[in-house]
Design a protein around this motif. Structure first.
Motif, mmCIF file in Angstrom:
data_model
loop_
_atom_site.group_PDB
_atom_site.id
_atom_site.type_symbol
_atom_site.label_atom_id
_atom_site.label_comp_id
_atom_site.label_asym_id
_atom_site.label_seq_id
_atom_site.Cartn_x
_atom_site.Cartn_y
_atom_site.Cartn_z
ATOM 1 N N ALA A 1 25.117 -67.539 12.931
ATOM 2 C CA ALA A 1 24.446 -66.493 12.148
ATOM 3 C C ALA A 1 23.648 -67.116 11.007
ATOM 4 C CB ALA A 1 25.485 -65.521 11.583
ATOM 5 N N GLY B 1 32.160 -64.752 10.137
ATOM 6 C CA GLY B 1 32.804 -65.842 9.398
ATOM 7 C C GLY B 1 33.207 -65.470 7.983
ATOM 8 N N GLY B 2 32.321 -64.761 7.285
ATOM 9 C CA GLY B 2 32.606 -64.422 5.894
ATOM 10 C C GLY B 2 32.310 -65.577 4.952
ATOM 11 N N TYR C 1 35.069 -58.521 10.636
ATOM 12 C CA TYR C 1 35.791 -59.597 9.936
ATOM 13 C C TYR C 1 37.203 -59.759 10.475
ATOM 14 C CZ TYR C 1 31.927 -59.630 6.733
ATOM 15 O OH TYR C 1 30.671 -59.730 6.202
ATOM 16 N N ASP D 1 30.790 -65.062 15.283
ATOM 17 C CA ASP D 1 29.403 -65.064 14.818
ATOM 18 C C ASP D 1 29.487 -65.625 13.413
ATOM 19 O OD1 ASP D 1 26.731 -64.717 14.466
ATOM 20 O OD2 ASP D 1 26.816 -62.543 14.215
ATOM 21 N N MET D 2 29.381 -66.924 13.300
ATOM 22 C CA MET D 2 29.722 -67.594 12.052
ATOM 23 C C MET D 2 28.478 -68.182 11.399
ATOM 24 S SD MET D 2 32.786 -70.357 11.751
ATOM 25 C CE MET D 2 34.314 -69.462 11.732
ATOM 26 N N GLY D 3 28.397 -67.982 10.105
ATOM 27 C CA GLY D 3 27.259 -68.509 9.367
ATOM 28 C C GLY D 3 27.690 -69.515 8.332
ATOM 29 N N ARG D 4 28.070 -69.002 7.124
ATOM 30 C CA ARG D 4 28.320 -69.883 5.988
ATOM 31 C C ARG D 4 29.391 -70.928 6.256
ATOM 32 N NH1 ARG D 4 29.027 -64.859 2.177
ATOM 33 N NH2 ARG D 4 29.479 -64.013 4.235
ATOM 34 N N ASP E 1 20.942 -65.122 9.576
ATOM 35 C CA ASP E 1 20.044 -64.014 9.216
ATOM 36 C C ASP E 1 20.179 -63.576 7.761
ATOM 37 O OD1 ASP E 1 22.668 -63.144 9.811
ATOM 38 O OD2 ASP E 1 21.980 -61.097 10.162
ATOM 39 N N HIS E 2 20.982 -64.287 6.978
ATOM 40 C CA HIS E 2 21.309 -63.849 5.618
ATOM 41 C C HIS E 2 20.085 -63.596 4.736
ATOM 42 C CE1 HIS E 2 24.632 -65.928 7.469
ATOM 43 N NE2 HIS E 2 25.469 -65.633 6.501
ATOM 44 N N ARG F 1 18.154 -59.728 14.350
ATOM 45 C CA ARG F 1 18.461 -58.749 13.295
ATOM 46 C C ARG F 1 17.346 -57.709 13.291
ATOM 47 N NH1 ARG F 1 21.678 -56.398 10.055
ATOM 48 N NH2 ARG F 1 22.900 -58.301 10.120
ATOM 49 N N LYS G 1 30.526 -56.862 15.724
ATOM 50 C CA LYS G 1 30.900 -57.993 14.878
ATOM 51 C C LYS G 1 31.707 -57.450 13.706
ATOM 52 C CE LYS G 1 28.294 -60.909 11.706
ATOM 53 N NZ LYS G 1 27.167 -61.816 11.596
ATOM 54 N N GLN H 1 23.160 -53.307 11.210
ATOM 55 C CA GLN H 1 24.261 -53.215 10.253
ATOM 56 C C GLN H 1 24.764 -51.764 10.192
ATOM 57 O OE1 GLN H 1 24.339 -56.287 9.187
ATOM 58 N NE2 GLN H 1 25.808 -56.371 7.517
ATOM 59 N N TYR I 1 17.532 -62.011 5.185
ATOM 60 C CA TYR I 1 16.858 -60.711 5.304
ATOM 61 C C TYR I 1 17.182 -59.787 4.139
ATOM 62 C CZ TYR I 1 20.513 -57.363 6.742
ATOM 63 O OH TYR I 1 21.583 -56.501 6.776
ATOM 64 N N PHE I 2 18.281 -60.081 3.428
ATOM 65 C CA PHE I 2 18.542 -59.276 2.222
ATOM 66 C C PHE I 2 18.854 -60.136 1.003
ATOM 67 C CE2 PHE I 2 23.173 -59.515 1.673
ATOM 68 C CZ PHE I 2 23.549 -60.079 2.886
ATOM 69 N N MET J 1 21.636 -66.049 15.792
ATOM 70 C CA MET J 1 21.428 -64.695 15.272
ATOM 71 C C MET J 1 20.542 -64.811 14.045
ATOM 72 S SD MET J 1 24.051 -62.198 13.459
ATOM 73 C CE MET J 1 23.678 -60.501 13.076
#
Ligand code: R5P
Length: 292
Positions: free
Chosen positions: A55, A226-227, A205, A251-254, A57-58, A107, A203, A141, A60-61, A86
């Motif tokens: 992931a 991921g969180g 948590y 679906d892991m990002g950070r 896509d962070h 997204r 998706k 979302q 976008y906001f 993603m």
């Protein structure tokens, strides 16, 4: 056109071998159309039934998030290790090479920033563009309990309607407001609402205590978000617990791109998700790849 003259008589009918009718490997997805299933099979590995979605896509906001400042430099080296990327269409078009064979989850909701009320989103991408970009799913979302709960649910159902028309799955992303309790009861509610209203996968948590009730009461696959960044060891434990309690991957990002060694971390996550590696061994793998 083949020559009509001199045709050999066809003989290979194998009348004694019934044609196989295979069920589809993914939970709750057997009644979908071919294109939808084929796209899902590019997200979820048919061998393991699971996925490692990366992931990114962070922005976008929240703009250039730590670790995503230079996607060309920081993220592209991770892509070969992911099943799916993603992301937003802006990053896809501007940075990701079209020769990429990993599946894309786009997204498609947006319209808010961290400076305002986040749940006030709309659909921000026309489905025509998802088709043009050859994406395998559209991510929306959903803010259950949020100020704009209804609007976000309707955003999702609109994408489900359009996605069903054109064979593109919809991924519902459950977003939890700062003041809301992150417990099994909440996630059962949020994921089940998304599934009942047609999301093809969801998706959400991971939570300690009752996560298996979230996955078992949701009729379609769940992937674990991921969180916020935690230690590599804890993130691998969390991924292990999630897939062993019914999640069809992550679906892991950070926890990947903010790791001390993102390339090592994504490979360790992959070992947990696809090979069922235990978290201790996966952490050893992370360290040995990191020290190479
Ligand atoms: C957030 O809204 C985005 O959808 C992210 O893709 C999601 O939060 C997963 O990324 P992370 O693992 O960093 O939480």
């Amino acid at each position: 056109m083949p020559d009509a003259d001199g045709l050999k008589e066809a003989k290979k009918y194998f009348s004694d071998i019934p044609q196989k009718t295979e069920g589809f490997f993914l939970k709750g997805s057997n009644s979908l159309d071919w294109g939808m299933k084929n796209r899902l099979a590019r997200i979820f590995n048919p061998k393991s039934g699971r996925t490692v979605m990366l992931a990114i896509d962070h922005g976008y906001f929240q703009g250039p998030t730590t670790g995503l400042e230079r996607i060309d430099l920081n993220i592209l080296p991770l892509v070969p290790h992911a099943d799916t990327l993603m992301l937003t269409r802006g990053i896809l078009r501007s940075i990701v090479p079209p020769s990429t064979t990993q599946s894309i989850v786009l997204r498609v909701s947006g319209g808010t920033s961290i400076l305002k009320e986040l749940s006030n989103e709309e659909i921000a991408v026309d489905i025509e563009d998802s088709m043009r970009l050859n994406v395998c799913a559209m991510a929306v979302q959903v803010f259950i309990g949020g100020e704009y709960e209804k609007e976000s649910i309707i955003n999702m159902t609109r994408m489900v309607d359009q996605g069903t028309r054109y064979g593109i799955p919809t991924l519902a992303v459950t977003a939890v407001g700062k003041d809301m309790a992150r417990d099994a009861r909440y996630f059962r509610l949020a994921t089940r609402i998304c599934a009942e209203l047609g999301a093809n996968y969801i998706k959400t948590y991971y939570i300690e205590g009752g996560f298996e009730t979230v996955t078992s009461s949701c009729p379609v696959p769940i992937v674990m978000a991921g969180g916020k960044k935690i230690s590599e060891k804890d993130a691998l434990h969390m991924a292990y617990n999630a897939v062993n309690q019914g999640a069809a991957g992550v679906d892991m990002g950070r926890n990947i791109f903010q790791s001390e060694d993102p390339v090592a971390m994504i490979q360790a996550v992959k070992a947990v998700v696809h090979d069922n590696e235990n978290p201790e061994m996966a952490y050893d793998l992370y360290n040995s790849l990191k020290n190479q």
